[in-house]
Structures are given as C-alpha cells and as structure tokens.
Design a protein around this motif. Structure first.
Motif, PDB file in Angstrom:
ATOM      1  N   ASP A 105      72.535  -8.067 -29.649  1.00  0.00           N
ATOM      2  CA  ASP A 105      71.833  -7.403 -30.742  1.00  0.00           C
ATOM      3  C   ASP A 105      72.017  -5.890 -30.659  1.00  0.00           C
ATOM      4  OD1 ASP A 105      70.152  -6.563 -28.697  1.00  0.00           O
ATOM      5  OD2 ASP A 105      68.398  -7.671 -29.402  1.00  0.00           O
ATOM      6  N   ARG A 106      71.440  -5.193 -31.626  1.00  0.00           N
ATOM      7  CA  ARG A 106      71.574  -3.732 -31.669  1.00  0.00           C
ATOM      8  C   ARG A 106      71.083  -3.072 -30.389  1.00  0.00           C
ATOM      9  NH1 ARG A 106      69.476  -1.198 -37.432  1.00  0.00           N
ATOM     10  NH2 ARG A 106      70.946  -2.240 -38.841  1.00  0.00           N
ATOM     11  N   ALA A 107      69.956  -3.542 -29.881  1.00  0.00           N
ATOM     12  CA  ALA A 107      69.366  -2.911 -28.696  1.00  0.00           C
ATOM     13  C   ALA A 107      70.332  -2.930 -27.525  1.00  0.00           C
ATOM     14  CB  ALA A 107      68.058  -3.609 -28.320  1.00  0.00           C
ATOM     15  N   ALA A 108      70.988  -4.065 -27.314  1.00  0.00           N
ATOM     16  CA  ALA A 108      71.922  -4.173 -26.189  1.00  0.00           C
ATOM     17  C   ALA A 108      73.048  -3.168 -26.320  1.00  0.00           C
ATOM     18  CB  ALA A 108      72.476  -5.592 -26.114  1.00  0.00           C
ATOM     19  N   VAL A 109      73.558  -2.984 -27.529  1.00  0.00           N
ATOM     20  CA  VAL A 109      74.664  -2.044 -27.739  1.00  0.00           C
ATOM     21  C   VAL A 109      74.181  -0.603 -27.550  1.00  0.00           C
ATOM     22  CG1 VAL A 109      76.420  -1.227 -29.352  1.00  0.00           C
ATOM     23  CG2 VAL A 109      75.792  -3.646 -29.310  1.00  0.00           C
ATOM     24  N   ALA A 110      72.992  -0.287 -28.079  1.00  0.00           N
ATOM     25  CA  ALA A 110      72.466   1.073 -27.958  1.00  0.00           C
ATOM     26  C   ALA A 110      72.228   1.446 -26.502  1.00  0.00           C
ATOM     27  CB  ALA A 110      71.170   1.206 -28.756  1.00  0.00           C
ATOM     28  N   VAL A 111      71.764   0.491 -25.713  1.00  0.00           N
ATOM     29  CA  VAL A 111      71.532   0.754 -24.289  1.00  0.00           C
ATOM     30  C   VAL A 111      72.859   0.814 -23.543  1.00  0.00           C
ATOM     31  CG1 VAL A 111      70.470  -0.137 -22.180  1.00  0.00           C
ATOM     32  CG2 VAL A 111      69.218  -0.217 -24.344  1.00  0.00           C
ATOM     33  N   ALA A 112      73.787  -0.062 -23.892  1.00  0.00           N
ATOM     34  CA  ALA A 112      75.110  -0.031 -23.257  1.00  0.00           C
ATOM     35  C   ALA A 112      75.800   1.304 -23.502  1.00  0.00           C
ATOM     36  CB  ALA A 112      75.969  -1.176 -23.786  1.00  0.00           C
ATOM     37  N   TRP A 113      75.558   1.903 -24.671  1.00  0.00           N
ATOM     38  CA  TRP A 113      76.126   3.215 -24.998  1.00  0.00           C
ATOM     39  C   TRP A 113      75.667   4.260 -23.990  1.00  0.00           C
ATOM     40  CZ3 TRP A 113      74.228   7.983 -26.906  1.00  0.00           C
ATOM     41  CH2 TRP A 113      75.198   8.823 -27.503  1.00  0.00           C
ATOM     42  N   LEU A 114      74.402   4.193 -23.593  1.00  0.00           N
ATOM     43  CA  LEU A 114      73.883   5.120 -22.588  1.00  0.00           C
ATOM     44  C   LEU A 114      74.422   4.786 -21.198  1.00  0.00           C
ATOM     45  CD1 LEU A 114      70.121   5.353 -23.669  1.00  0.00           C
ATOM     46  CD2 LEU A 114      71.918   7.034 -24.092  1.00  0.00           C
ATOM     47  N   LEU A 115      74.433   3.513 -20.866  1.00  0.00           N
ATOM     48  CA  LEU A 115      74.891   3.090 -19.537  1.00  0.00           C
ATOM     49  C   LEU A 115      76.340   3.460 -19.282  1.00  0.00           C
ATOM     50  CD1 LEU A 115      73.307  -0.489 -19.348  1.00  0.00           C
ATOM     51  CD2 LEU A 115      72.487   1.583 -18.194  1.00  0.00           C
ATOM     52  N   ALA A 116      77.141   3.543 -20.352  1.00  0.00           N
ATOM     53  CA  ALA A 116      78.565   3.819 -20.199  1.00  0.00           C
ATOM     54  C   ALA A 116      78.853   5.257 -19.800  1.00  0.00           C
ATOM     55  CB  ALA A 116      79.297   3.498 -21.510  1.00  0.00           C
ATOM     56  N   HIS A 117      77.895   6.145 -19.989  1.00  0.00           N
ATOM     57  CA  HIS A 117      78.145   7.564 -19.716  1.00  0.00           C
ATOM     58  C   HIS A 117      78.239   7.824 -18.213  1.00  0.00           C
ATOM     59  CE1 HIS A 117      77.613  11.936 -19.680  1.00  0.00           C
ATOM     60  NE2 HIS A 117      78.094  11.886 -20.910  1.00  0.00           N
ATOM     61  N   PRO A 118      79.156   8.666 -17.778  1.00  0.00           N
ATOM     62  CA  PRO A 118      79.347   8.899 -16.340  1.00  0.00           C
ATOM     63  C   PRO A 118      78.194   9.611 -15.647  1.00  0.00           C
ATOM     64  CG  PRO A 118      80.763  10.358 -17.639  1.00  0.00           C
ATOM     65  CD  PRO A 118      80.192   9.364 -18.590  1.00  0.00           C
ATOM     66  N   ALA A 119      77.208  10.102 -16.402  1.00  0.00           N
ATOM     67  CA  ALA A 119      76.061  10.756 -15.764  1.00  0.00           C
ATOM     68  C   ALA A 119      75.168   9.753 -15.041  1.00  0.00           C
ATOM     69  CB  ALA A 119      75.237  11.519 -16.806  1.00  0.00           C
ATOM     70  N   GLY A 120      75.375   8.450 -15.300  1.00  0.00           N
ATOM     71  CA  GLY A 120      74.536   7.446 -14.642  1.00  0.00           C
ATOM     72  C   GLY A 120      73.133   7.373 -15.227  1.00  0.00           C
ATOM     73  N   ILE A 121      73.031   7.486 -16.541  1.00  0.00           N
ATOM     74  CA  ILE A 121      71.741   7.486 -17.227  1.00  0.00           C
ATOM     75  C   ILE A 121      70.983   6.186 -16.963  1.00  0.00           C
ATOM     76  CG2 ILE A 121      70.624   7.543 -19.511  1.00  0.00           C
ATOM     77  CD1 ILE A 121      73.117   9.217 -20.422  1.00  0.00           C
ATOM     78  N   VAL A 122      69.683   6.315 -16.705  1.00  0.00           N
ATOM     79  CA  VAL A 122      68.808   5.171 -16.451  1.00  0.00           C
ATOM     80  C   VAL A 122      67.865   5.007 -17.644  1.00  0.00           C
ATOM     81  CG1 VAL A 122      67.058   4.187 -14.910  1.00  0.00           C
ATOM     82  CG2 VAL A 122      68.936   5.582 -13.966  1.00  0.00           C
ATOM     83  N   PRO A 123      68.125   4.063 -18.546  1.00  0.00           N
ATOM     84  CA  PRO A 123      67.270   3.892 -19.718  1.00  0.00           C
ATOM     85  C   PRO A 123      65.916   3.287 -19.349  1.00  0.00           C
ATOM     86  CG  PRO A 123      69.450   2.905 -20.048  1.00  0.00           C
ATOM     87  CD  PRO A 123      69.303   3.188 -18.593  1.00  0.00           C
ATOM     88  N   VAL A 124      64.864   3.806 -19.980  1.00  0.00           N
ATOM     89  CA  VAL A 124      63.505   3.292 -19.792  1.00  0.00           C
ATOM     90  C   VAL A 124      63.130   2.530 -21.060  1.00  0.00           C
ATOM     91  CG1 VAL A 124      61.099   3.870 -19.305  1.00  0.00           C
ATOM     92  CG2 VAL A 124      62.948   5.257 -18.324  1.00  0.00           C
ATOM     93  N   MET A 125      63.075   1.219 -20.968  1.00  0.00           N
ATOM     94  CA  MET A 125      62.869   0.349 -22.119  1.00  0.00           C
ATOM     95  C   MET A 125      61.404  -0.027 -22.260  1.00  0.00           C
ATOM     96  SD  MET A 125      65.921  -0.027 -23.310  1.00  0.00           S
ATOM     97  CE  MET A 125      65.832  -1.495 -24.334  1.00  0.00           C
ATOM     98  N   GLY A 126      60.865   0.103 -23.460  1.00  0.00           N
ATOM     99  CA  GLY A 126      59.470  -0.220 -23.680  1.00  0.00           C
ATOM    100  C   GLY A 126      59.269  -1.205 -24.810  1.00  0.00           C
ATOM    101  N   THR A 127      58.658  -2.337 -24.517  1.00  0.00           N
ATOM    102  CA  THR A 127      58.284  -3.319 -25.534  1.00  0.00           C
ATOM    103  C   THR A 127      57.232  -4.221 -24.916  1.00  0.00           C
ATOM    104  OG1 THR A 127      59.049  -5.086 -27.011  1.00  0.00           O
ATOM    105  CG2 THR A 127      60.100  -4.933 -24.867  1.00  0.00           C
ATOM    106  N   ASN A 128      56.424  -4.860 -25.760  1.00  0.00           N
ATOM    107  CA  ASN A 128      55.458  -5.832 -25.271  1.00  0.00           C
ATOM    108  C   ASN A 128      55.901  -7.273 -25.513  1.00  0.00           C
ATOM    109  OD1 ASN A 128      53.253  -4.351 -24.087  1.00  0.00           O
ATOM    110  ND2 ASN A 128      52.804  -3.558 -26.128  1.00  0.00           N
ATOM    111  N   ARG A 129      57.033  -7.456 -26.179  1.00  0.00           N
ATOM    112  CA  ARG A 129      57.500  -8.797 -26.506  1.00  0.00           C
ATOM    113  C   ARG A 129      58.306  -9.395 -25.364  1.00  0.00           C
ATOM    114  NH1 ARG A 129      60.065  -8.947 -32.455  1.00  0.00           N
ATOM    115  NH2 ARG A 129      61.075 -10.723 -31.403  1.00  0.00           N
ATOM    116  N   LEU A 130      57.875 -10.537 -24.904  1.00  0.00           N
ATOM    117  CA  LEU A 130      58.550 -11.174 -23.774  1.00  0.00           C
ATOM    118  C   LEU A 130      60.004 -11.512 -24.082  1.00  0.00           C
ATOM    119  CD1 LEU A 130      55.739 -13.520 -22.411  1.00  0.00           C
ATOM    120  CD2 LEU A 130      56.793 -11.596 -21.200  1.00  0.00           C
ATOM    121  N   ASP A 131      60.300 -11.888 -25.341  1.00  0.00           N
ATOM    122  CA  ASP A 131      61.684 -12.221 -25.670  1.00  0.00           C
ATOM    123  C   ASP A 131      62.579 -10.998 -25.595  1.00  0.00           C
ATOM    124  OD1 ASP A 131      60.361 -11.159 -27.939  1.00  0.00           O
ATOM    125  OD2 ASP A 131      61.732 -12.163 -29.326  1.00  0.00           O
TER     126      ASP A 131
END
Length: 296
Positions: A239-265
């Motif tokens: 889904d979109r979220a996975a791609v948006a987070v992967a975009w950050l993870l791909a950067h060589p700075a080693g970005i650590v995304p902080v994900m916030g949601t209350n939905r278990l799925d």
C-alpha cells in the motif's frame, strides 16, 4: 528486522512504533495496548516512542498500565520518551501559558514522572522535545549528563533541533547526543536540502523521522504524490504507506521512521516497507511528484 546502533549499548529497531495517539483509541485497556506491542514485536519492531505530553500527559501512563499487566513486555522493548513542553493541561493545568522548560529541575522531575508512569526503572533514550529559546545550555547539559550517570537514562538526544541548537547543547555536555527526531516525509522533505540531514550524516548520526506519512495526508487524496505512491504500490503489491516509508528507509542517512496508528491491521503491516524495492530513479520520481517539479 535490521537495527540502528545509536551507542555500543543501545540499538533501535529500524522502524519505531510511535504512541502519540495512544489515548485516542476507543479501547485504551492494557490488553489492547499489549496487543499493539505484540503486533510490533512479531515483526521485530521493538522500539516504542513516547513523550510526557502525549495524550495530555496520559499516554505514558497507559503504556505503564500495559507493562504492569504484562511485566515480561518491558524487557523486549526499548523506550524512547521526551520532555520540556509544558502545556496547560493534565498535571500542568495550572500553567498560565504553553512554554518550554529545559531547567535541571524540570528535566529531572519529568524523568521521574515518566519512570513512575511507565512502570519502568530506566528510559533507554530521552529526547529534549523542542528547542527552548530560554535554554541555559550548561544547566541543561549537566542535567542530561547527570541522568545518564545515574542510570535513569541510557542515552540522550533531541527532537526538532536545528544544527545550531544541537551544537550549543552538545558543547556543554560530556555525553554524546545520539539522534535528532525531526519531521521527515515525502511531502515534508525540506530536511534533505536545508542541512538538517546532512549535519547528522556528517557525524554518523541516524535521524528519527516523525510523521513519516505526512500526518496521514499521504494515505488519502488524489494528489500527485499519492498517485506516484499508488503506481509503485500496485507494482510491488503493497500500500501507499509501505512505499512512503520505504522511500525514507532507502536514504543513506539511515532514517528511522516513527509510525503512529491505533489500528492493529496497520501496525501489522509496518514491515511491508521492507519488501519494497526502491532504486534511485523511483526515489526521485516520488520526490519530484511530491514537489510538483523535476529537480533542477
């Protein structure tokens, strides 16, 4: 899941679960919060991000109730929390105005509150939440050094600091600052060009990224960034979220995304970001779609 080493004794999971909305869920029971933590642990997500102010100074207590009900969870997690924002709600309801407090007394009292509310003996990573224009760097630095020396805090960092805020505080400390948690997302991408990320990269320090989905705006709407995310998501079965987070993870700075949601799925799908292949051209295609123009 890969891990990000901040100090010889502290590493964070590559994706972090942010608990700033914990109190907004219809179910705030210890059992439901435990289910969220276990959904993270099942993916190798072991780091939980808190702040004293979250939930009107209630989110830490909700986490603490879950730890009290299931004591074995604490040893499986790293706890990040923050302090220095004083808002006229909760335990600071008598404050006349929202402000920042980086005095030694306030930082030490905040840490003691956080330890008690979360039912823990040690905060793995403490962050100064916002730059304080009234900060006495010597006093603040000594407070942070003292907390590490006492064992109440494992490591210290900052959040939302600019490079000059960082260097001022670090100049008054013996303990190294180990991260800066800043806003970074596909649409809030100024940190890539304004020096925020370059400053940290130069020092080999991994940034943490709050609001990596643009406060949820990247998940909805018929905007150019969303269409670009959808194209990649469809091709890779996520889904979109996975791609948006992967975009950050791909950067060589080693970005650590902080994900916030209350939905278990959605929590269970955090690690889908690790499945996404993000080459340089795809990275720039998303960047340009978000900015509305190709790079110069």
């Amino acid at each position: 899941m890969d891990r990000t080493q901040l100090t010889p004794d502290l590493s964070l999971s590559r994706i972090v679960y942010g608990m700033w909305r914990l109190d907004e869920d219809a179910d705030t029971s210890p059992a439901h919060i435990q289910a969220k933590i276990e959904a993270c642990l099942a993916q190798g997500i072991t780091t939980l991000d808190q702040a004293d102010i979250y939930g009107g100074y209630m989110a830490e207590e909700l986490l603490g109730a879950a730890f009290k009900a299931a004591p074995d969870l604490r040893a499986k997690c790293e706890i990040v929390t923050k302090c220095d924002i004083v808002a006229p709600v909760g335990r600071y309801a008598s404050a006349k105005v929202k402000h920042y407090d980086t005095s030694r007394a306030h930082i030490e009292a905040s840490v003691d509150h956080s330890l008690r509310l979360m039912n823990i003996e040690r905060i793995d990573l403490l962050l100064i939440h916002r730059p304080d224009p009234m900060m006495d760097a010597g006093e603040t630095g000594a407070a942070l050094d003292g907390l590490v020396a006492s064992g109440k805090v494992g490591a210290v960092g900052v959040s939302n600091f600019k490079l000059h805020d960082w260097t001022l505080l670090q100049s008054a400390m013996e303990t190294p600052l180990v991260t800066n948690q800043i806003e970074i997302s596909l649409t809030a991408n100024a940190a890539f060009t304004n020096g925020d990320i370059a400053f940290l990269q130069e020092r080999g320090i991994a940034p943490m990224a709050w609001s990596p989905l643009g406060g949820g705006s990247l998940m909805t709407g018929d905007h150019a960034a969303g269409k670009a995310l959808d194209a990649v998501a469809r091709a890779q079965g996520v889904d979109r979220a996975a791609v948006a987070v992967a975009w950050l993870l791909a950067h060589p700075a080693g970005i650590v995304p902080v994900m916030g949601t209350n939905r278990l799925d959605r929590i269970a799908a955090f690690s889908d970001a690790l499945k996404v292949e993000m080459d340089r051209e795809t990275w720039f295609a998303l960047y340009e779609a978000a900015n509305g123009a190709e790079v110069p």
